[in-house]
Design an enzyme around this catalytic site. Sequence first.
Site, PDB file in Angstrom:
ATOM      1  N   GLN A  35     -34.219  10.497-112.536  1.00 19.11           N
ATOM      2  CA  GLN A  35     -34.174  12.010-113.601  1.00 19.11           C
ATOM      3  C   GLN A  35     -33.622  13.182-113.317  1.00 19.11           C
ATOM      4  OE1 GLN A  35     -36.920  11.606-117.422  1.00 19.11           O
ATOM      5  NE2 GLN A  35     -36.344   9.881-117.363  1.00 19.11           N
ATOM      6  N   CYS A  36     -33.259  13.139-111.991  1.00 19.25           N
ATOM      7  CA  CYS A  36     -33.114  14.204-111.355  1.00 19.25           C
ATOM      8  C   CYS A  36     -31.718  14.443-110.835  1.00 19.25           C
ATOM      9  CB  CYS A  36     -33.851  13.610-109.940  1.00 19.25           C
ATOM     10  SG  CYS A  36     -33.755  15.059-108.176  1.00 19.25           S
ATOM     11  N   GLY A  37     -31.710  15.854-110.631  1.00 20.17           N
ATOM     12  CA  GLY A  37     -30.165  16.223-110.350  1.00 20.17           C
ATOM     13  C   GLY A  37     -29.282  14.901-109.630  1.00 20.17           C
ATOM     14  N   THR A  39     -30.157  12.601-108.910  1.00 23.20           N
ATOM     15  CA  THR A  39     -29.920  10.786-108.933  1.00 23.20           C
ATOM     16  C   THR A  39     -28.934  10.594-108.815  1.00 23.20           C
ATOM     17  OG1 THR A  39     -32.027  10.886-110.985  1.00 23.20           O
ATOM     18  CG2 THR A  39     -30.782   9.587-111.136  1.00 23.20           C
TER      19      THR A  39
END
Length: 160
Positions: A35-37, A39
Amino acid sequence: MTTAWDFSATTIDGIDRQLADYRGKVALVVNTASQCGFTPQYGPLQELYDTYADRGFVVLGFPCDQFGHQEPGAEEEIATFCESQFGVQFPMFAKVDVNGDGAHPLFRWLKGEKKGILGGAIKWNFTKFLVDPQGNVVKRYGSTTSPQDIAADIEALLPS
């Protein structure tokens, strides 16, 4: 002398794996999050794996929930997400800490071998360590380094 191949880790499906199993391969060790930028880097990481696996390259993904709680799920959820969203086929491991007292021994060692912008700490998800076939850390890349930008460094370590 210690190398990456001297460590072990638990796979995402709960099996203890000796990293010596990857001896002789070029490896890109990455701390990941779903759930990371960053990802979307899973896609290009899989492309690197697809391109170079037959020449002795492997990506080793280590989910980590230490940065902004961006990997909250259990291992089964992470595995399903990676495969369904990005077609990930490279080896994935159980969640680890990469910083602090509870950091996985592999990451403590990797950070000691190649310092980053924060010295011995990892700044964020998708920090990458390039490891040669003998298990030595060759280079460290920050989160913003695109996997495609690492291709030339990988090729330089692979047999022709």
